[in-house]
Structure formats: C-alpha cells, structure tokens
Design an enzyme around this catalytic site. Structure first.
Site, PDB file in Angstrom:
ATOM      1  NE  ARG A 176      -0.685  13.838 -23.022  1.00  0.00           N
ATOM      2  CZ  ARG A 176       0.338  14.405 -23.677  1.00  0.00           C
ATOM      3  NH1 ARG A 176       1.434  14.728 -23.040  1.00  0.00           N
ATOM      4  NH2 ARG A 176       0.252  14.659 -24.964  1.00  0.00           N
ATOM      5  CD  GLU A 205      -3.288  19.420 -32.933  1.00  0.00           C
ATOM      6  OE1 GLU A 205      -3.219  18.766 -31.885  1.00  0.00           O
ATOM      7  OE2 GLU A 205      -3.918  20.483 -33.034  1.00  0.00           O
TER       8      GLU A 205
HETATM    9  P1  AMP Z   1      -3.056  12.999 -33.334  1.00  0.00           P
HETATM   10  O1  AMP Z   1      -2.149  11.951 -33.849  1.00  0.00           O
HETATM   11  O2  AMP Z   1      -3.009  14.259 -34.124  1.00  0.00           O
HETATM   12  O3  AMP Z   1      -4.470  12.465 -33.160  1.00  0.00           O
HETATM   13  O4  AMP Z   1      -2.513  13.425 -31.895  1.00  0.00           O
HETATM   14  C1  AMP Z   1      -2.793  12.659 -30.771  1.00  0.00           C
HETATM   15  C2  AMP Z   1      -1.596  12.498 -29.897  1.00  0.00           C
HETATM   16  O5  AMP Z   1      -0.868  13.709 -29.739  1.00  0.00           O
HETATM   17  C3  AMP Z   1      -2.025  12.067 -28.506  1.00  0.00           C
HETATM   18  O6  AMP Z   1      -1.088  11.125 -28.027  1.00  0.00           O
HETATM   19  C4  AMP Z   1      -2.003  13.343 -27.706  1.00  0.00           C
HETATM   20  O7  AMP Z   1      -1.456  13.117 -26.424  1.00  0.00           O
HETATM   21  C5  AMP Z   1      -1.137  14.312 -28.478  1.00  0.00           C
HETATM   22  N1  AMP Z   1      -1.826  15.570 -28.784  1.00  0.00           N
HETATM   23  C6  AMP Z   1      -2.125  16.033 -30.013  1.00  0.00           C
HETATM   24  N2  AMP Z   1      -2.737  17.225 -29.961  1.00  0.00           N
HETATM   25  C7  AMP Z   1      -2.854  17.522 -28.667  1.00  0.00           C
HETATM   26  C8  AMP Z   1      -3.437  18.626 -27.958  1.00  0.00           C
HETATM   27  N3  AMP Z   1      -4.015  19.632 -28.601  1.00  0.00           N
HETATM   28  N4  AMP Z   1      -3.414  18.597 -26.614  1.00  0.00           N
HETATM   29  C9  AMP Z   1      -2.833  17.548 -25.963  1.00  0.00           C
HETATM   30  N5  AMP Z   1      -2.272  16.497 -26.560  1.00  0.00           N
HETATM   31  C10 AMP Z   1      -2.277  16.464 -27.906  1.00  0.00           C
END
Ligand code: AMP
Length: 183
Positions: A70, A107
């Site tokens: 994205r 996540e």
């Molecule tokens: P993080 O590494 O946990 O900061 O997750 C960020 C990445 O995972 C980004 O590339 C987001 O597109 C995707 N992502 C994680 N959690 C979500 C969420 N709740 N909604 C949408 N995309 C998420």
C-alpha cells in the site's frame, strides 16, 4: 514543481470518515483499516498526496521508498510532485536484480522485505512511506535496510497511525515522523 490546487472540502476528519474498519481481518482481533474507500474518492486521493507534499517539498528528498504494497499507491504520486525518484521495497522473490534483505515482525505474522542493492546511494535523502503505522516492525525493518546503504537522511511518513500500538517507540529518535491521521 509544487502546483497543487488545495481541495476545499477535504480535511483530516473527512479522510478519517472515509476509512473503512474491518474487524477480524486478516485474522481475529485485528481491526483492519481499509483505505480503498478513501482511495476511490477522487478528492481524498488528491488530498492525501497534497498533504504529504506540503510536509516534504522543501526537505531535499531525492528518493521516496514505498513499502509493499500500500506504500506503492500514494508514494509515487508524492515522489513526482517533490521531484524525487521512487524505490519499491518488496517481498522476497519479486525484485529481479541483486537485493539486500531484512526480516521483521508485524502486527500479524512475520515477513521479509528487500530493495535492489543499487536502488539508493550515500547522497540520497530518503522519505520512507507506508499506509499505516501499527507496531512499527515494518518501518523499523525498512529503516534498517535504508540505513545499511548509508544515506544522508531518512524521513518517515504514514497515512494512518494507530496510536494505541505505539509504533513510534521502535523508530530511532533522530528520525522525523509524520502521519496524516491518528486512530
Ligand atoms: P506494523 O509493522 O505492525 O507497524 O504494521 C504495519 C504494516 O502492516 C503496514 O504495511 C500496514 O499496511 C499493515 N497493517 C498492520 N496493521 C494494520 C491494520 N490494523 N490495518 C491495516 N493495515 C495494517
């Protein structure tokens, strides 16, 4: 270069209201922030680009690094407006030439990401862009990858920040971070 007509109607609250929340996607317990409902709105699409351009147009950015997938939507549009190139950071097996890699926790689940070895150089000022900051694992890995090239300076931008997950804590204190909206 900066020739943006400011939208009259769009603002942060409007943008927020255009994001669709999908409970339990892609797995139970995750509140997925779906940006496709904002992307399909022509005014919001332009507004997202313009808001990021306003922040970074005078920072001397030479490359926007977009995170798969994205980060590939608004990233190139911003790069064009601020006179920078675009570098895709991709999942394994997608980039055809020599790559550098890093693995990280998300996540939900773990992942590896790569950039081409010759994508960045020591003279680059880099803006890392992704749609959303959750736990910060993804951007932490991206920073590690970009830093390993030894660029001049790194900035980080997100469309959305999930504040409760405190992803900022894993980002080096000397790196400027911006997010258009926070949930
Ligand atoms: P993080 O590494 O946990 O900061 O997750 C960020 C990445 O995972 C980004 O590339 C987001 O597109 C995707 N992502 C994680 N959690 C979500 C969420 N709740 N909604 C949408 N995309 C998420």
């Amino acid at each position: 270069m900066f020739h943006v007509e400011q939208s009259q109607k769009m603002n942060k609250e409007q943008f927020k209201s255009l994001i669709r929340n999908i409970p339990d996607f892609p797995q139970k317990g995750i509140q997925f922030k779906d940006i496709t409902t904002a992307l399909k709105d022509a005014e919001c699409l332009r507004w997202m680009r313009d808001e990021i351009v306003k922040i970074y147009k005078d920072k001397g950015i030479t490359k926007v690094v977009g995170l798969e997938s994205r980060g590939f939507i608004i990233g190139p549009a911003v790069a064009m407006e601020i006179g920078a190139g675009f570098v895709p950071e991709r999942k394994p097996g997608k980039l055809p030439a020599d790559v550098i890699s890093v693995s990280y926790n998300k996540e939900y689940g773990t992942d590896t990401m790569q950039i081409h070895k010759d994508a960045l150089c020591e003279d680059d000022v880099v803006l890392i862009h992704d749609d959303l900051l959750a736990t910060g694992g993804t951007v932490e890995a991206a920073i590690k990858l970009v830093k390993s090239v030894g660029v001049k300076k790194i900035y980080v931008n997100f469309l959305i920040e999930l504040e409760a997950l405190n992803g900022r804590k894993v980002i080096d204190k000397d790196i400027e971070i911006s997010s258009l909206i926070k949930f």
